[in-house]
Design a protein around this motif. Structure first.
Motif, PDB file in Angstrom:
ATOM      1  N   UNK A  93     -18.416   3.919 -24.408  1.00  0.00           N
ATOM      2  CA  UNK A  93     -18.636   2.673 -23.680  1.00  0.00           C
ATOM      3  C   UNK A  93     -18.837   3.123 -22.183  1.00  0.00           C
ATOM      4  N   UNK A  94     -19.641   2.369 -21.622  1.00  0.00           N
ATOM      5  CA  UNK A  94     -19.818   2.842 -20.159  1.00  0.00           C
ATOM      6  C   UNK A  94     -19.750   1.116 -19.270  1.00  0.00           C
ATOM      7  N   UNK A  95     -18.592   1.136 -18.748  1.00  0.00           N
ATOM      8  CA  UNK A  95     -18.628  -0.440 -18.249  1.00  0.00           C
ATOM      9  C   UNK A  95     -17.774  -0.270 -16.759  1.00  0.00           C
ATOM     10  N   UNK A  96     -17.602  -1.282 -16.309  1.00  0.00           N
ATOM     11  CA  UNK A  96     -16.817  -1.140 -14.961  1.00  0.00           C
ATOM     12  C   UNK A  96     -15.654  -2.381 -14.877  1.00  0.00           C
ATOM     13  N   UNK A  97     -14.623  -2.004 -14.171  1.00  0.00           N
ATOM     14  CA  UNK A  97     -13.808  -3.162 -14.045  1.00  0.00           C
ATOM     15  C   UNK A  97     -14.250  -3.883 -12.439  1.00  0.00           C
ATOM     16  N   UNK A  98     -13.971  -5.220 -12.452  1.00  0.00           N
ATOM     17  CA  UNK A  98     -14.151  -5.855 -11.297  1.00  0.00           C
ATOM     18  C   UNK A  98     -12.580  -6.433 -10.884  1.00  0.00           C
ATOM     19  N   UNK A  99     -12.320  -6.428  -9.745  1.00  0.00           N
ATOM     20  CA  UNK A  99     -11.018  -6.933  -9.315  1.00  0.00           C
ATOM     21  C   UNK A  99     -11.158  -7.327  -7.764  1.00  0.00           C
ATOM     22  N   UNK A 100      -9.993  -8.066  -7.431  1.00  0.00           N
ATOM     23  CA  UNK A 100      -9.767  -8.571  -5.874  1.00  0.00           C
ATOM     24  C   UNK A 100      -8.567  -7.873  -5.630  1.00  0.00           C
ATOM     25  N   UNK A 101      -8.539  -7.243  -4.320  1.00  0.00           N
ATOM     26  CA  UNK A 101      -7.153  -6.671  -3.918  1.00  0.00           C
ATOM     27  C   UNK A 101      -7.092  -7.447  -2.494  1.00  0.00           C
ATOM     28  N   UNK A 102      -5.613  -7.472  -2.085  1.00  0.00           N
ATOM     29  CA  UNK A 102      -5.197  -8.072  -0.871  1.00  0.00           C
ATOM     30  C   UNK A 102      -4.716  -6.665  -0.350  1.00  0.00           C
ATOM     31  N   UNK A 103      -5.420  -6.338   0.799  1.00  0.00           N
ATOM     32  CA  UNK A 103      -4.959  -4.997   1.684  1.00  0.00           C
ATOM     33  C   UNK A 103      -4.289  -5.435   2.807  1.00  0.00           C
ATOM     34  N   UNK A 104      -3.132  -5.028   2.964  1.00  0.00           N
ATOM     35  CA  UNK A 104      -2.409  -5.250   4.152  1.00  0.00           C
ATOM     36  C   UNK A 104      -1.938  -3.889   4.945  1.00  0.00           C
ATOM     37  N   UNK A 105      -1.597  -3.807   6.133  1.00  0.00           N
ATOM     38  CA  UNK A 105      -0.852  -2.885   6.779  1.00  0.00           C
ATOM     39  C   UNK A 105       0.043  -2.106   6.062  1.00  0.00           C
ATOM     40  N   UNK A 106       0.780  -2.685   5.150  1.00  0.00           N
ATOM     41  CA  UNK A 106       2.153  -1.891   4.326  1.00  0.00           C
ATOM     42  C   UNK A 106       1.786  -1.784   2.920  1.00  0.00           C
ATOM     43  N   UNK A 107       0.511  -2.398   2.463  1.00  0.00           N
ATOM     44  CA  UNK A 107       0.332  -2.290   1.035  1.00  0.00           C
ATOM     45  C   UNK A 107      -1.110  -2.678   0.404  1.00  0.00           C
ATOM     46  N   UNK A 108      -1.254  -2.572  -0.870  1.00  0.00           N
ATOM     47  CA  UNK A 108      -2.259  -3.007  -1.481  1.00  0.00           C
ATOM     48  C   UNK A 108      -1.997  -3.527  -2.555  1.00  0.00           C
ATOM     49  N   UNK A 109      -2.412  -4.759  -3.180  1.00  0.00           N
ATOM     50  CA  UNK A 109      -2.043  -5.689  -4.174  1.00  0.00           C
ATOM     51  C   UNK A 109      -3.105  -6.243  -4.884  1.00  0.00           C
ATOM     52  N   UNK A 110      -3.345  -6.011  -6.268  1.00  0.00           N
ATOM     53  CA  UNK A 110      -4.443  -6.577  -7.056  1.00  0.00           C
ATOM     54  C   UNK A 110      -3.944  -8.064  -7.269  1.00  0.00           C
TER      55      UNK A 110
END
Length: 119
Positions: A93-110
């Protein structure tokens, strides 16, 4: 004047360059977070013989898509590949994930994205 240029021009240049650096940093942080997310799911998949991230036909990419109250939203794609046996046959299998993150000064959240469940 600073070096023959009005102070306003110098400050505007600093703000623009700082903004470009912040966007690049947010993109990199979102990509690292998504790679960790994919690795975690693939490591825990008991059916996989081999796997890897940043592999395959798709290239990893990130783009900042908007502002939030405390940071930015970044859309990412993380390629991954794996090998698994299905009914006695080897499947690649050859694929990719797609996601959206919120990136702040203190963290990164999916905040949204594909489910990684190869088994």
């Amino acid at each position: 004047m600073v070096s023959g240029r009005p102070l306003g021009v110098v400050l505007a240049l600093v703000v623009v360059l700082g903004g470009v650096a912040a966007v690049t940093t947010a993109q990199q942080r979102a990509l690292r977070a998504e790679e960790a997310h994919v690795v975690d799911h693939l490591e825990r998949a008991p059916c996989l013989d081999e796997w890897g991230t940043s592999e395959g036909a798709v290239t990893k990419r990130a783009s900042v898509t908007g502002l939030t109250l405390f940071g930015v939203r970044a859309r990412v794609a993380m390629p991954y590949a794996y090998r698994v046996e299905v009914d006695g046959e080897t499947v690649f299998a050859d694929t990719s994930s797609k996601a959206v993150y919120e990136v702040t000064v203190v963290g990164t959240r999916r905040v949204a994205g594909d489910e990684i469940a190869p088994c």
